[in-house]
Design a protein around this motif. Sequence first.
Motif, PDB file in Angstrom:
ATOM      1  N   VAL A   1       0.794  -1.166  -0.083  1.00 19.76           N
ATOM      2  CA  VAL A   1       0.077  -0.007  -0.023  1.00 19.76           C
ATOM      3  C   VAL A   1       1.091   1.244   0.009  1.00 19.76           C
ATOM      4  O   VAL A   1       1.680   1.390   1.108  1.00 19.76           O
ATOM      5  CB  VAL A   1      -0.951  -0.002   1.300  1.00 19.76           C
ATOM      6  CG1 VAL A   1      -1.637   1.075   1.265  1.00 19.76           C
ATOM      7  CG2 VAL A   1      -1.841  -1.322   1.185  1.00 19.76           C
ATOM      8  N   SER A   2       0.707   2.234  -1.063  1.00 19.10           N
ATOM      9  CA  SER A   2       1.922   3.291  -1.182  1.00 19.10           C
ATOM     10  C   SER A   2       1.278   4.477  -0.432  1.00 19.10           C
ATOM     11  O   SER A   2       1.821   5.286   0.008  1.00 19.10           O
ATOM     12  CB  SER A   2       1.896   3.284  -2.614  1.00 19.10           C
ATOM     13  OG  SER A   2       0.863   3.847  -3.139  1.00 19.10           O
ATOM     14  N   HIS A   3      -0.184   4.536  -0.752  1.00 15.33           N
ATOM     15  CA  HIS A   3      -0.983   5.743  -0.195  1.00 15.33           C
ATOM     16  C   HIS A   3      -2.212   5.500   0.659  1.00 15.33           C
ATOM     17  O   HIS A   3      -2.880   4.439   0.198  1.00 15.33           O
ATOM     18  CB  HIS A   3      -1.141   6.823  -1.325  1.00 15.33           C
ATOM     19  CG  HIS A   3      -0.257   7.200  -1.768  1.00 15.33           C
ATOM     20  ND1 HIS A   3       0.738   6.572  -2.867  1.00 15.33           N
ATOM     21  CD2 HIS A   3       0.454   8.618  -1.615  1.00 15.33           C
ATOM     22  CE1 HIS A   3       1.424   7.299  -3.206  1.00 15.33           C
ATOM     23  NE2 HIS A   3       1.513   8.531  -2.606  1.00 15.33           N
ATOM     24  N   LYS A   4      -2.630   6.124   1.848  1.00 23.49           N
ATOM     25  CA  LYS A   4      -3.960   5.984   2.612  1.00 23.49           C
ATOM     26  C   LYS A   4      -4.549   7.326   2.543  1.00 23.49           C
ATOM     27  O   LYS A   4      -3.896   8.356   2.777  1.00 23.49           O
ATOM     28  CB  LYS A   4      -3.636   5.407   3.735  1.00 23.49           C
ATOM     29  CG  LYS A   4      -2.874   4.137   3.821  1.00 23.49           C
ATOM     30  CD  LYS A   4      -2.441   3.534   5.213  1.00 23.49           C
ATOM     31  CE  LYS A   4      -1.654   2.455   5.265  1.00 23.49           C
ATOM     32  NZ  LYS A   4      -1.237   1.984   6.907  1.00 23.49           N
ATOM     33  N   PHE A   5      -5.752   7.297   2.426  1.00 25.71           N
ATOM     34  CA  PHE A   5      -6.636   8.549   2.566  1.00 25.71           C
ATOM     35  C   PHE A   5      -7.912   8.262   3.414  1.00 25.71           C
ATOM     36  O   PHE A   5      -8.276   7.153   3.304  1.00 25.71           O
ATOM     37  CB  PHE A   5      -7.041   8.752   1.308  1.00 25.71           C
ATOM     38  CG  PHE A   5      -6.086   9.532   0.140  1.00 25.71           C
ATOM     39  CD1 PHE A   5      -5.728  10.738   0.193  1.00 25.71           C
ATOM     40  CD2 PHE A   5      -5.221   8.710  -0.403  1.00 25.71           C
ATOM     41  CE1 PHE A   5      -4.870  11.385  -0.753  1.00 25.71           C
ATOM     42  CE2 PHE A   5      -4.621   9.088  -1.625  1.00 25.71           C
ATOM     43  CZ  PHE A   5      -4.180  10.417  -1.676  1.00 25.71           C
TER      44      PHE A   5
ATOM     45  N   ALA B   1     -11.995  11.947  -3.198  1.00 26.86           N
ATOM     46  CA  ALA B   1     -11.779  12.598  -4.426  1.00 26.86           C
ATOM     47  C   ALA B   1     -10.268  12.639  -4.684  1.00 26.86           C
ATOM     48  O   ALA B   1      -9.769  12.457  -5.970  1.00 26.86           O
ATOM     49  CB  ALA B   1     -12.450  13.866  -4.513  1.00 26.86           C
ATOM     50  N   LYS B   2      -9.372  12.881  -3.576  1.00 27.50           N
ATOM     51  CA  LYS B   2      -7.942  13.235  -3.823  1.00 27.50           C
ATOM     52  C   LYS B   2      -7.248  11.692  -4.211  1.00 27.50           C
ATOM     53  O   LYS B   2      -6.301  11.708  -5.050  1.00 27.50           O
ATOM     54  CB  LYS B   2      -7.450  13.568  -2.621  1.00 27.50           C
ATOM     55  CG  LYS B   2      -7.646  15.032  -2.162  1.00 27.50           C
ATOM     56  CD  LYS B   2      -7.172  15.745  -0.900  1.00 27.50           C
ATOM     57  CE  LYS B   2      -7.369  17.000  -0.799  1.00 27.50           C
ATOM     58  NZ  LYS B   2      -6.827  17.475   0.722  1.00 27.50           N
ATOM     59  N   ALA B   3      -7.836  10.582  -3.549  1.00 28.69           N
ATOM     60  CA  ALA B   3      -7.342   9.353  -3.760  1.00 28.69           C
ATOM     61  C   ALA B   3      -7.530   9.012  -5.262  1.00 28.69           C
ATOM     62  O   ALA B   3      -6.456   8.459  -6.039  1.00 28.69           O
ATOM     63  CB  ALA B   3      -7.945   8.377  -3.093  1.00 28.69           C
TER      64      ALA B   3
END
Length: 335
Positions: free
Chosen positions: A303-307, A313-315
Motif C-alpha cells: 500500500v503506497s498511499h492511504k486517505f 476524490a483526492k485518492a
Amino acid sequence: MKAVLMTAAGSPDVLKVQEITNPGVPVGDTELLVRLVAAGINPIDTKLRQRGTFYPEQMPAVLGCDGAGVVEAVGAGVQRFRPGDAVYFCYGGLGAHQGNYAEFTVVDERFVAHKPNSISFAEAAAAPLVLITAWEALYERGRLEPKDNVLIHAGAGGVGHVAIQLAKLKGANVATTVSSQDKANFVKELGADEVIFYKQTDFVQAALDWTNGEGVDLAFDTVGGETFGKTFPAVRIYGDIVSILEPDPKTVWKVARNRNLRIGLELMLTPMVQGLVESLQHHAEILEQCATWIDQGKLKIHVSHKFPLEEAAKAHQLLESGSITGKIVLLISDE
C-alpha cells in the motif's frame, strides 16, 4: 451511515460524502453485515466515475469493489462466519450493489474470505481485485507452469506486483518492465529475475535475449494500448499472451497469428456483472488461499498511499496521475 456518493459521471469532484441509510439488520439468510475498516481504490473505480456505472439508472452510486472489515451481524443460514470475524472481499461498487466507500455493507458469505491475520485491514482491502485478477490471468487464462518464463508488464503496479509473486509461487521465471530504479529495486524484492527498463530498452529484444531468442512462454499485459500488440514478438511460438484490458482496435494481429499465440482476456468483474454465483465463490476460494500464503510470508501487498474516506476524490486524482507503486486505500474506521 457515512458513504462517498457518486452523484453523476465526471471528475473526482462528483464524489461527495453524505449520510445514507445503513444496510442494517436483519440481513438476508446467507448475508453478512460488515463494518468496513478500509476500501481499496482500483482503476475500475475511476473509469466508472468518469463514464458512469454499469447501471446508470441506479444513481447516485457508491463505488469501491474491494473491502475489508469486521462482521457485525449474520443471517440465519450463515455457516462460515460469526460476528467479530475479520473479512476481505471483492464485491459491489459497479452500480447495482452498494460499493465499499462506506461505513457498512452487506455481502453474501459465499463471496467473502477470512482476512489474513498478519496484515492490516488497509493491506487486506488493497488485495482482493488484484489478487483475483493476477491469479486468473496467470494460472487460468495463461496456464502458467513451473519453470515457465513469463513477462509481466508494469511489475510495480497494483496487479503487477502481486502477479510477480504469484508467478514465483508457481515456480516460474519472471521478467518485468519498470520505469525507474526505485521500481526496479521494488520488483527485485518481490522476486523478479529480470528487470527491463522499458523507457530505455526495447522490451521485446530484452525478453528474447533473456530466453535465448525463443521468447517467453507467457506474457501478461497490464498496460493495454499499443503494448499488447507490441508484445506479440516477445512470446514464443505456441505461447500465451493475456491482457486485462481491451485490445487496441488498431492492433495488428499478423505476428500473433504467425506465431500461433493463444490469446487470453481477463476481466475478473464478469461474474459480478453477470451474476455468476459459482465464479464469485471461486473468487472467495482464491482469497482464502492467498490469505494462507500471506500469513506464511510468501505473498505481500504493498500500500503506497492511504486517505481518509472524506478524501476519496483526492485518492482518485492520485490514481489518475499514473505511475503508482502498489495500491491506494481509503481508511474508513479504526481497526
